[in-house]
Structure formats: structure tokens, C-alpha cells
Motif scaffolding. Structure first.
Motif, PDB file in Angstrom:
ATOM      1  N   LEU A 143     -32.665  21.637  12.641  1.00 50.37           N
ATOM      2  CA  LEU A 143     -34.011  22.147  12.692  1.00 50.37           C
ATOM      3  C   LEU A 143     -34.836  22.469  11.466  1.00 50.37           C
ATOM      4  O   LEU A 143     -36.084  22.179  11.221  1.00 50.37           O
ATOM      5  CB  LEU A 143     -34.235  23.379  13.505  1.00 50.37           C
ATOM      6  CG  LEU A 143     -33.966  23.386  15.023  1.00 50.37           C
ATOM      7  CD1 LEU A 143     -34.012  24.807  15.570  1.00 50.37           C
ATOM      8  CD2 LEU A 143     -34.915  22.453  15.718  1.00 50.37           C
ATOM      9  N   LEU A 144     -34.067  22.731  10.314  1.00 52.13           N
ATOM     10  CA  LEU A 144     -34.785  22.832   8.970  1.00 52.13           C
ATOM     11  C   LEU A 144     -34.793  21.703   8.081  1.00 52.13           C
ATOM     12  O   LEU A 144     -35.705  21.675   7.412  1.00 52.13           O
ATOM     13  CB  LEU A 144     -33.983  23.758   8.206  1.00 52.13           C
ATOM     14  CG  LEU A 144     -33.758  25.236   8.839  1.00 52.13           C
ATOM     15  CD1 LEU A 144     -32.548  26.097   7.911  1.00 52.13           C
ATOM     16  CD2 LEU A 144     -34.989  25.875   8.449  1.00 52.13           C
ATOM     17  N   GLY A 145     -33.932  20.543   8.608  1.00 51.80           N
ATOM     18  CA  GLY A 145     -33.889  19.272   7.826  1.00 51.80           C
ATOM     19  C   GLY A 145     -35.283  18.557   8.306  1.00 51.80           C
ATOM     20  O   GLY A 145     -35.795  18.543   9.427  1.00 51.80           O
ATOM     21  N   VAL A 146     -35.548  17.444   7.633  1.00 50.03           N
ATOM     22  CA  VAL A 146     -36.687  16.787   7.587  1.00 50.03           C
ATOM     23  C   VAL A 146     -36.282  15.249   7.326  1.00 50.03           C
ATOM     24  O   VAL A 146     -35.578  15.078   6.206  1.00 50.03           O
ATOM     25  CB  VAL A 146     -37.899  17.186   6.619  1.00 50.03           C
ATOM     26  CG1 VAL A 146     -38.960  15.982   6.866  1.00 50.03           C
ATOM     27  CG2 VAL A 146     -38.268  18.236   6.923  1.00 50.03           C
ATOM     28  N   TRP A 147     -36.476  14.418   8.295  1.00 50.07           N
ATOM     29  CA  TRP A 147     -35.746  13.036   8.175  1.00 50.07           C
ATOM     30  C   TRP A 147     -37.033  12.307   7.531  1.00 50.07           C
ATOM     31  O   TRP A 147     -38.133  12.168   7.930  1.00 50.07           O
ATOM     32  CB  TRP A 147     -35.519  12.324   9.420  1.00 50.07           C
ATOM     33  CG  TRP A 147     -34.385  13.004  10.161  1.00 50.07           C
ATOM     34  CD1 TRP A 147     -34.203  13.964  11.027  1.00 50.07           C
ATOM     35  CD2 TRP A 147     -33.123  12.809   9.939  1.00 50.07           C
ATOM     36  NE1 TRP A 147     -33.181  14.630  11.572  1.00 50.07           N
ATOM     37  CE2 TRP A 147     -32.125  13.500  10.660  1.00 50.07           C
ATOM     38  CE3 TRP A 147     -32.229  11.716   8.993  1.00 50.07           C
ATOM     39  CZ2 TRP A 147     -30.846  13.669  10.648  1.00 50.07           C
ATOM     40  CZ3 TRP A 147     -30.765  11.979   9.015  1.00 50.07           C
ATOM     41  CH2 TRP A 147     -30.025  12.934   9.773  1.00 50.07           C
ATOM     42  N   SER A 148     -36.660  11.642   6.386  1.00 48.24           N
ATOM     43  CA  SER A 148     -37.286  10.789   5.921  1.00 48.24           C
ATOM     44  C   SER A 148     -36.781   9.582   5.461  1.00 48.24           C
ATOM     45  O   SER A 148     -35.427   9.311   5.071  1.00 48.24           O
ATOM     46  CB  SER A 148     -37.900  11.379   4.549  1.00 48.24           C
ATOM     47  OG  SER A 148     -37.037  11.692   3.828  1.00 48.24           O
TER      48      SER A 148
END
Length: 56
Positions: A7-12
Motif C-alpha cells: 500500500l505504501l509503494g507507488v508503481w511507476s
């Protein structure tokens, strides 16, 4: 724990142009060729007898 970290990670997406990829591959190939050919050519210049320090 992994779900909380997810939930903390951001996919880019990583955007790299083909020119940059080709430049990195070309530089790596050139460096690998020089680093492998240079010692081999220096080793082939000197006769093995001279490297051993003995006379014929």
C-alpha cells in the motif's frame, strides 16, 4: 506485512529511449572488447621463453 508495504509503494513506469539503451549497450560492448583484447595482445607480444626467464 507485505500487503501493508504494498500500500505504501507507488508503481511507476521507467521511460528510457532506445537511443540511450543502444548507447549503453554499445559502450559496454566496446569496453568489453578493449579490456579483453588488450591483455591478450600484450601477452602474445612476448615469447613464452622470455616470460619464463630461461634461455634456449
Amino acid at each position: 506485512m507485505w500487503s501493508a508495504l504494498g500500500l505504501l509503494g507507488v508503481w511507476s513506469g521507467v521511460v528510457v529511449t532506445w537511443g540511450t539503451v543502444a548507447a549503453v549497450i554499445g559502450a559496454s560492448a566496446l569496453l568489453a572488447t578493449v579490456v579483453s583484447v588488450l591483455p591478450a595482445s600484450l601477452a602474445l607480444r612476448v615469447r613464452p621463453v622470455e616470460l619464463a626467464g630461461t634461455r634456449e
